[in-house]
Design an enzyme around this catalytic site. Sequence first.
Site: not given
Length: 292
Positions: A46-47, A109, A135, A140, A164, A206
């Site tokens: 994502t980063t 979503y 994850y 998010r 994660k 992470i």
Amino acid sequence: MKELIGTGVALITPFTKDLQVDVDGLKRVVDFNITNGIDYLVVLGTTAESATLTDNEKALVVKTIQEANAGRVPLVLGIGGNNTQAIIDELQSKDLSAFAAILSVSPMYNKPTQEGICQHFAAIAKASPKPIILYNVPGRTASNMLPETVIRLAKDFENIVGIKEAAGDMVQAMRLLRDCPSDFLVISGDDMVTLPMVLAGGAGVISVIGEGFPAEFSKMVRLGRERKVDEAYKIHNSLMPAIDFIFAEGNPAGIKAVFKKLGICGDTVRLPLVGVTDSLRNKIDAFVDQMY
């Protein structure tokens, strides 16, 4: 998966002012992290602003990181989303030989049920040629992967090797640590609770903040794993303001501001993200000056 114990960092994608991938800047980011002691690199998470990258740009990012890494540390590749079949297709079509594992985010979503999340990752596990790190990031995805779902997947699939965990919920983390198989990696995905998770038995992190302060953050994780609690918390406490700063106006705008101050790369982000405000930049710059 002992190679994924310790400090991993979720790499940014530096951009030039005209919004092209900054290949030289990305190489400097990789080298800065490896030479300062991180244990592995996470690519296209994502980063990395992966949602804004074209397929060609993603291939360029992967190629650049592989070349800059030159086999020095393990690599983990982010492959996730809310279309299960598309993830399977990507797993089966990509050359994953350079990667130790994949990191796959829980579907966003769609807001699937826990059974839907379980079936999603079961299908991915059956298709993946590489070990999988789940994850969970409810902030998010708007959907929390509950401990019982993670435990079920960990027990049912040998190639689901870790998670994660970025819910920021220590109670949830402790349930995972207690009930998952002993060799399952519970990895912090929340910089602020990394040290308590490590002290409770977590495998590491992470990190985002660790990317900007790799020597300090990776040392903190090592000290935590060595049960040197007072020394580890001294570093944790010193980094707490920076953790607040880098997420105050969104990720990765904050961590990119750190890299700009360090002179490693620029701080350009792609819409719909925008750069940090001047007031936040001043706080970040002052913190970097204090640390370095």
